[in-house]
Design a protein around this motif. Structure first.
Motif, mmCIF file in Angstrom:
data_model
loop_
_atom_site.group_PDB
_atom_site.id
_atom_site.type_symbol
_atom_site.label_atom_id
_atom_site.label_comp_id
_atom_site.label_asym_id
_atom_site.label_seq_id
_atom_site.Cartn_x
_atom_site.Cartn_y
_atom_site.Cartn_z
ATOM 1 N N THR A 1 -15.670 -47.057 -4.255
ATOM 2 C CA THR A 1 -16.893 -46.325 -3.925
ATOM 3 C C THR A 1 -17.710 -46.061 -5.180
ATOM 4 N N SER A 2 -17.017 -45.736 -6.264
ATOM 5 C CA SER A 2 -17.718 -45.503 -7.526
ATOM 6 C C SER A 2 -18.277 -46.798 -8.101
ATOM 7 N N VAL A 3 -17.494 -47.875 -7.989
ATOM 8 C CA VAL A 3 -17.983 -49.164 -8.501
ATOM 9 C C VAL A 3 -19.289 -49.539 -7.815
ATOM 10 N N GLY A 4 -19.314 -49.410 -6.492
ATOM 11 C CA GLY A 4 -20.536 -49.715 -5.754
ATOM 12 C C GLY A 4 -21.677 -48.804 -6.145
ATOM 13 N N ALA A 5 -21.346 -47.520 -6.325
ATOM 14 C CA ALA A 5 -22.391 -46.560 -6.680
ATOM 15 C C ALA A 5 -22.859 -46.719 -8.118
ATOM 16 N N ILE A 6 -22.002 -47.268 -8.991
ATOM 17 C CA ILE A 6 -22.419 -47.569 -10.361
ATOM 18 C C ILE A 6 -23.411 -48.722 -10.369
ATOM 19 N N ILE A 7 -23.116 -49.735 -9.586
ATOM 20 C CA ILE A 7 -23.946 -50.941 -9.555
ATOM 21 C C ILE A 7 -25.291 -50.696 -8.896
ATOM 22 N N THR A 8 -25.291 -49.903 -7.823
ATOM 23 C CA THR A 8 -26.501 -49.748 -7.015
ATOM 24 C C THR A 8 -27.699 -49.233 -7.797
ATOM 25 N N PRO A 9 -27.585 -48.155 -8.605
ATOM 26 C CA PRO A 9 -28.765 -47.716 -9.357
ATOM 27 C C PRO A 9 -29.303 -48.784 -10.302
ATOM 28 N N LEU A 10 -28.397 -49.587 -10.874
ATOM 29 C CA LEU A 10 -28.841 -50.639 -11.797
ATOM 30 C C LEU A 10 -29.609 -51.718 -11.038
ATOM 31 N N ILE A 11 -29.117 -52.077 -9.851
ATOM 32 C CA ILE A 11 -29.825 -53.052 -9.016
ATOM 33 C C ILE A 11 -31.200 -52.521 -8.636
ATOM 34 N N MET A 12 -31.222 -51.256 -8.222
ATOM 35 C CA MET A 12 -32.489 -50.678 -7.768
ATOM 36 C C MET A 12 -33.462 -50.488 -8.911
ATOM 37 N N LEU B 1 -10.887 -52.606 -2.919
ATOM 38 C CA LEU B 1 -11.818 -51.968 -3.845
ATOM 39 C C LEU B 1 -13.217 -52.556 -3.683
ATOM 40 N N LEU B 2 -13.298 -53.872 -3.572
ATOM 41 C CA LEU B 2 -14.607 -54.518 -3.391
ATOM 42 C C LEU B 2 -15.250 -54.107 -2.076
ATOM 43 N N ALA B 3 -14.444 -53.964 -1.019
ATOM 44 C CA ALA B 3 -14.988 -53.524 0.266
ATOM 45 C C ALA B 3 -15.557 -52.119 0.150
ATOM 46 N N SER B 4 -14.835 -51.236 -0.561
ATOM 47 C CA SER B 4 -15.343 -49.884 -0.788
ATOM 48 C C SER B 4 -16.646 -49.917 -1.592
ATOM 49 N N ALA B 5 -16.705 -50.828 -2.566
ATOM 50 C CA ALA B 5 -17.914 -50.948 -3.380
ATOM 51 C C ALA B 5 -19.106 -51.359 -2.522
ATOM 52 N N ILE B 6 -18.911 -52.330 -1.660
ATOM 53 C CA ILE B 6 -19.990 -52.786 -0.774
ATOM 54 C C ILE B 6 -20.388 -51.665 0.176
ATOM 55 N N ASN B 7 -19.379 -50.934 0.673
ATOM 56 C CA ASN B 7 -19.633 -49.802 1.563
ATOM 57 C C ASN B 7 -20.586 -48.808 0.911
#
Length: 420
Positions: free
Chosen positions: A152-163, A25-31
Motif C-alpha cells: 500500500t505504501s509502495v503504491g502511495a509512494i509512486i502515485t504522487p510522483l506519477i501525478m 505486495l504489487l497487488a497492494s501497490a496497484i490497489n
C-alpha cells in the motif's frame, strides 16, 4: 481458541512462497495507486466541482461504505472459490473503475466510480490474507502480512510522483493521471497466472473436510467470540486513523499549512516511504521478538503498542510550526499508523483457517463503517472550525487505545498456534 492448521497443498520452495508474497505486495501497490489518485488530486477536484470539505468527506464515505459491502461479498467468495481466479477478477474490476474515474465530468459520476472502486478493492484483502495464511506458518505471518501490507505504501509512494509528472497547470489535467494509473493493473494479471497454478491455491471447499475433522468452531460462534469482538474494536480504531491520514494529508498540508501542490506531492511520497518502513519494521520486529523466547502474542502486542505510540505523536502537530519538525512528526505517525496492520492481520489469522475469508470480510465491514462516518465528521469539523487540528488530534490516539483489548482480553492460550 487455538487455530487449527490448514492442510498444506503446496509443494513449492520457500523462495517461491516469498516470491508470491512479493506479488501480493504489487497487488497492494496497484490497489493504493488507484485509491490515492483522488487524495493527491483532492484540491484540484474540489475546486473543479466546487465541493465543500464535508462534500469531499462524503465522497470518501461512499468509498468506505462500498468497501464495507465488498468486504462481505468477497470475504464469503474467498472461502468458497479459488483465490487464483477471484483475485484476478477483483483486480481487473477495480482497475477499470479507476480508469473510468479519469472520464468523469461531475460529482455524481465521481461518486459512482468511487463506489465501484471501493466495492472491488475490498476483494484484495480476503484474497491476500487467505493466500499468506496458506503459504506461511504463524511465526512467519506477521512479516508475510507486512510484505502484503507494505505494498500500500509502495503504491502511495509512486502515485504522487506519477501525478506530479502528468498534471499540468490546467485544472482538469488530473484525469490523465487516473487513466494511466488505472491501466497499470492489467500487467499484474500476467505475472499472477504465470506464477500461480491451479493446484497451488485450490478452492478452499476442498480443505473443509479436513478442517471439520479438527472440530473447528462454527462461523457464528467465532463472530460472537471474545476474540472476534476484540478484532472489531481494533480494526475500527486503526483503520479510522489510517483512512483519515491517507485521505486528508494532502489537504492538511496545502490548505491547513500552506504548502504548495508540488511540495505536498513530494512530501506525500516521502511520507509513504516512512509508512512502508514502519509496516515492514513492525512485522520483522514481531518475528524477531517471537524468536527470542517471547510468546508470539506478547511480541505482537509490544510492537503494536510501540506503533500506537508513534501514531499518537501526530496529536502534537497543531502546536508545531511549519517546517521539518512538523513533517518529521507526520512521518513518524504514518509509520506507526501502518505498522499496526500486519499485526492485526496476524491476530485474525489465529482465529480460523476455514473461515479466514469471511472473518476478514466481516471485520472489513466494521473497519469501514466507522471511517465512513469519521470522514464526514472530519470534513464537517474542518468546515465549522476552519482548521483540521481538532479532527487530527482525535484520530491520532485511536491506535494506542486499540492496544488495551489486545493486552487485557485476548485470552492468549498456548503458543501451539504458532505452528499452525
Amino acid at each position: 481458541m487455538t487455530a487449527s492448521a490448514d492442510p498444506n497443498p503446496l509443494h513449492r520452495s520457500a523462495t517461491w512462497k516469498w516470491t508470491i508474497c512479493g506479488l501480493l505486495l504489487l497487488a497492494s501497490a496497484i490497489n493504493y495507486m488507484d485509491r490515492q489518485t483522488l487524495a493527491n488530486a483532492a484540491v484540484r477536484i474540489t475546486k473543479e466541482f466546487r465541493l465543500s470539505q464535508e462534500q469531499y468527506g462524503h465522497i470518501e464515505a461512499v468509498f468506505a461504505y462500498s468497501f464495507a459491502a465488498g468486504s462481505i461479498v468477497f470475504g464469503w467468495l474467498a472461502d468458497r472459490f479459488s483465490v487464483r481466479w477471484l483475485y484476478a477478477i477483483v483486480l481487473t474490476m477495480w482497475s477499470l473503475a479507476g480508469l473510468a474515474t479519469g472520464f468523469v465530468h461531475n460529482e455524481q459520476e465521481l461518486l459512482w466510480c468511487r463506489m465501484a472502486l471501493g466495492f472491488f478493492e475490498a476483494g484484495h484483502w480476503p484474497c491476500g490474507i487467505r493466500t499468506t495464511r496458506a503459504l506461511l506458518d504463524a511465526r512467519e505471518r506477521s512479516f508475510g502480512n507486512s510484505v502484503l501490507q507494505s505494498g500500500t505504501s509502495v503504491g502511495a509512494i509512486i502515485t504522487p510522483l506519477i501525478m506530479s509528472g502528468l498534471m499540468t497547470a490546467e485544472l482538469g489535467s488530473w484525469r490523465t493521471a487516473f487513466q494511466v494509473v488505472g491501466i497499470t493493473g492489467f500487467a499484474w494479471l500476467i505475472l499472477w497466472f504465470a506464477l500461480v497454478k491451479k493446484s497451488d491455491l485450490p478452492a478452499p471447499v476442498r480443505l473443509n473436510e479436513a478442517l471439520d475433522k479438527d472440530g473447528e468452531a462454527s462461523l457464528w460462534s467465532l463472530i460472537f467470540s471474545r476474540r472476534m469482538l476484540i478484532i472489531f474494536a481494533v480494526i475500527a480504531c486503526i483503520n479510522t486513523t489510517w483512512q483519515i491520514l491517507r485521505a486528508w494529508l494532502p489537504k492538511i498540508l496545502q490548505e491547513g499549512r500552506g504548502y504548495s501542490e508540488a511540495e505536498t506531492l513530494w512530501f506525500t511520497s516521502a511520507w509513504y516511504i516512512a509508512t512502508d518502513v514502519g509496516c515492514l519494521g513492525a512485522g520483522a520486529l514481531a518475528v524477531w521478538l517471537g524468536r527470542r523466547k517471547m510468546s508470539v502474542h506478547a511480541a505482537r502486542v509490544i510492537v503494536f503498542a510501540g506503533c500506537g505510540a508513534l501514531c499518537a505523536s501526530c496529536g502534537l502537530t497543531p502546536w508545531l510550526e511549519h517546517g521539518w519538525i512538523l513533517l518529521t512528526v507526520f512521518m513518524l505517525a504514518g509509520a506507526g499508523a501502518l505498522g499496526v496492520f500486519p499485526l492485526y492481520h496476524a491476530f485474525t489469522q489465529d482465529l480460523s483457517g476455514r473461515h479466514q475469508g469471511k472473518i476478514t470480510g466481516i471485520a472489513g465491514v466494521v473497519a469501514w463503517v466507522l471511517p465512513a462516518q469519521a470522514q464526514q465528521f472530519f470534513g464537517r469539523l474542518a468546515d465549522r472550525t476552519h482548521s483540521f487540528d481538532q479532527g487530527l488530534i482525535l484520530a491520532s490516539c485511536l491506535p494506542l487505545l486499540a492496544v488495551l483489548p489486545l493486552w487485557l482480553f485476548w485470552e492468549n492460550k498456548s503458543d501451539s498456534a504458532t505452528a499452525s
